[in-house]
Design an enzyme around this catalytic site. Structure first.
Site, PDB file in Angstrom:
ATOM      1  N   LYS A  15       1.004  -1.449  -0.204  1.00 18.55           N
ATOM      2  CA  LYS A  15       0.055  -0.218   0.448  1.00 18.55           C
ATOM      3  C   LYS A  15       0.716   1.221  -0.136  1.00 18.55           C
ATOM      4  CE  LYS A  15      -2.416  -0.842   3.657  1.00 18.55           C
ATOM      5  NZ  LYS A  15      -1.824  -2.041   3.723  1.00 18.55           N
ATOM      6  N   ARG A  90      -8.454   1.778   9.328  1.00 19.04           N
ATOM      7  CA  ARG A  90      -8.058   0.751  10.011  1.00 19.04           C
ATOM      8  C   ARG A  90      -8.809  -0.421  10.877  1.00 19.04           C
ATOM      9  NH1 ARG A  90      -2.268   0.806   9.638  1.00 19.04           N
ATOM     10  NH2 ARG A  90      -1.186  -0.544   9.786  1.00 19.04           N
ATOM     11  N   ARG A 127      11.400  -6.293   4.309  1.00 16.10           N
ATOM     12  CA  ARG A 127      11.262  -5.225   4.649  1.00 16.10           C
ATOM     13  C   ARG A 127      12.593  -4.424   5.137  1.00 16.10           C
ATOM     14  NH1 ARG A 127       5.361  -2.579   4.541  1.00 16.10           N
ATOM     15  NH2 ARG A 127       5.705  -2.977   6.976  1.00 16.10           N
ATOM     16  N   ARG A 167      12.783  -1.960  10.243  1.00 13.55           N
ATOM     17  CA  ARG A 167      11.504  -1.630  10.839  1.00 13.55           C
ATOM     18  C   ARG A 167      11.396  -2.243  12.067  1.00 13.55           C
ATOM     19  NH1 ARG A 167       5.667   0.077   7.871  1.00 13.55           N
ATOM     20  NH2 ARG A 167       4.980  -1.321   9.680  1.00 13.55           N
ATOM     21  N   ARG A 178       0.671  -8.263  13.984  1.00 18.70           N
ATOM     22  CA  ARG A 178       0.307  -7.112  12.637  1.00 18.70           C
ATOM     23  C   ARG A 178      -0.872  -8.257  11.844  1.00 18.70           C
ATOM     24  NH1 ARG A 178       4.946  -5.416  10.545  1.00 18.70           N
ATOM     25  NH2 ARG A 178       4.213  -3.654   9.442  1.00 18.70           N
TER      26      ARG A 178
HETATM   27  P1  ADP Z   1       1.932  -1.926   8.385  1.00 21.16           P
HETATM   28  O1  ADP Z   1       3.037  -1.454   7.126  1.00 21.16           O
HETATM   29  O2  ADP Z   1       2.044  -2.773   8.714  1.00 21.16           O
HETATM   30  O3  ADP Z   1       0.231  -1.222   7.101  1.00 21.16           O
HETATM   31  P2  ADP Z   1       1.570   1.275   9.171  1.00 21.16           P
HETATM   32  O4  ADP Z   1       3.022   1.826   8.891  1.00 21.16           O
HETATM   33  O5  ADP Z   1       0.939   1.553   8.526  1.00 21.16           O
HETATM   34  O6  ADP Z   1       1.826  -0.497   8.926  1.00 21.16           O
HETATM   35  O7  ADP Z   1       1.456   1.077  11.016  1.00 21.16           O
HETATM   36  C1  ADP Z   1       2.441   0.818  11.956  1.00 21.16           C
HETATM   37  C2  ADP Z   1       2.077   0.970  13.155  1.00 21.16           C
HETATM   38  O8  ADP Z   1       1.582   2.150  13.176  1.00 21.16           O
HETATM   39  C3  ADP Z   1       0.674  -0.163  13.168  1.00 21.16           C
HETATM   40  O9  ADP Z   1       1.163  -1.072  13.670  1.00 21.16           O
HETATM   41  C4  ADP Z   1      -0.219   0.775  13.951  1.00 21.16           C
HETATM   42  O10 ADP Z   1       0.542   0.206  15.444  1.00 21.16           O
HETATM   43  C5  ADP Z   1      -0.054   1.931  13.939  1.00 21.16           C
HETATM   44  N1  ADP Z   1      -1.387   2.323  12.886  1.00 21.16           N
HETATM   45  C6  ADP Z   1      -0.975   2.670  11.816  1.00 21.16           C
HETATM   46  N2  ADP Z   1      -2.635   3.655  10.891  1.00 21.16           N
HETATM   47  C7  ADP Z   1      -3.060   2.933  12.256  1.00 21.16           C
HETATM   48  C8  ADP Z   1      -4.005   3.217  12.141  1.00 21.16           C
HETATM   49  N3  ADP Z   1      -4.857   3.311  11.234  1.00 21.16           N
HETATM   50  N4  ADP Z   1      -5.248   2.859  13.591  1.00 21.16           N
HETATM   51  C9  ADP Z   1      -4.414   2.630  14.694  1.00 21.16           C
HETATM   52  N5  ADP Z   1      -3.351   2.467  14.033  1.00 21.16           N
HETATM   53  C10 ADP Z   1      -2.581   2.421  13.358  1.00 21.16           C
END
Ligand code: ADP
Length: 235
Positions: A15, A90, A127, A167, A178
């Site tokens: 994404k 989310r 990653r 990360r 996750r």
């Molecule tokens: P991923 O690459 O796993 O999709 P993101 O970079 O979007 O993860 O997000 C990393 C972390 O930030 C999530 O695991 C969560 O803890 C927090 N986070 C990000 N966006 C949201 C959201 N919309 N609601 C709740 N927590 C979020």
């Protein structure tokens, strides 16, 4: 009419990379809640301090907190003609909050990026992101550059030259957490949006260029429907 795009899909679906390319190509901002939160943690802001432990465990931060951050961001002038959201909503509560934020700004175009679980685990474990600017190592320095170009300087970010690191939440146990959180809390969003005429699915298990092409087609077709009289309703 404004191009209001959201992307659903599990962690590792691509994404962030796709949102970056799409935003650049269409001249709209990419708004990544994960990036905003990681920056807050790095800068040690009040919000950063509050969310760090939750993020490190791979859990979701509080709905009201993250919805407030997005609401403020969408009010900025550059988001008036559209935006692409990466990582929000989310949860169903966040999706309901977003519907209220969108109000009369047009329809939401909802793109679900679909990738099989085995492929996700493989991708997440390998990653890398830039320690300085937060870019994903797979993100092209300029839109259109192939992902394979990342292999030329594998240790450094092609956007700013910074060091690439794993990360904090991409380590094995946290990746599984996750994915579990995704299945429980985020997958139900597909049902929340699926019946809308502006919902589209895209196969995310293809090359980045092919995903980008399918994403563009999906957004354009959803946008056409949204612009037809009564087309985007119910949002
Ligand atoms: P991923 O690459 O796993 O999709 P993101 O970079 O979007 O993860 O997000 C990393 C972390 O930030 C999530 O695991 C969560 O803890 C927090 N986070 C990000 N966006 C949201 C959201 N919309 N609601 C709740 N927590 C979020």
């Amino acid at each position: 009419m404004a191009l209001n795009v959201i992307m659903l899909g599990p962690p590792g679906a691509g994404k962030g990379t796709q949102a970056e390319r799409f935003a650049h190509g269409r001249g709209i901002p990419k708004i990544s809640t994960g990036e905003i939160l990681r920056r807050a943690v790095e800068e040690g802001t009040e919000i950063g301090v509050r969310v760090k432990a939750t993020m490190d465990r791979g859990e979701l931060v509080n709905d009201e907190l993250i919805s407030g951050i997005v609401r403020e961001r969408l009010e900025k002038a550059d988001a008036r003609s559209g935006f692409i959201l990466d990582g929000f909503p989310r949860t169903v509560a966040q999706a309901e909050a977003l519907d209220l934020m969108i109000g009369d700004r047009g329809s939401l175009l909802v793109i679900d990026i679909v990738v099989p679980e085995t492929e996700l685990v493989r991708r997440l474990a390998s990653r890398m992101i830039c320690a300085d600017c937060g870019a994903n190592a797979g993100e092209a320095a300029e839109p259109g550059l192939a992902l394979a170009d990342a292999n030329t300087h594998p240790d450094h970010c092609r956007r700013c030259g910074g060091q690439l690191v794993q990360r904090a939440d991409d380590t094995n146990g946290v990746v599984r957490e996750r994915l579990k959180v995704y299945h429980c809390q985020t997958e139900p969003l597909v049902e929340y949006y699926r019946r809308r005429p502006t919902f589209r699915s895209v196969d995310g298990a293809q090359s980045p260029d092919n995903v980008a092409a399918d994403l563009a087609t999906a957004v354009d077709s959803a946008h056409l429907v949204a612009m037809a009289p009564g087309g985007g309703v119910p949002r």
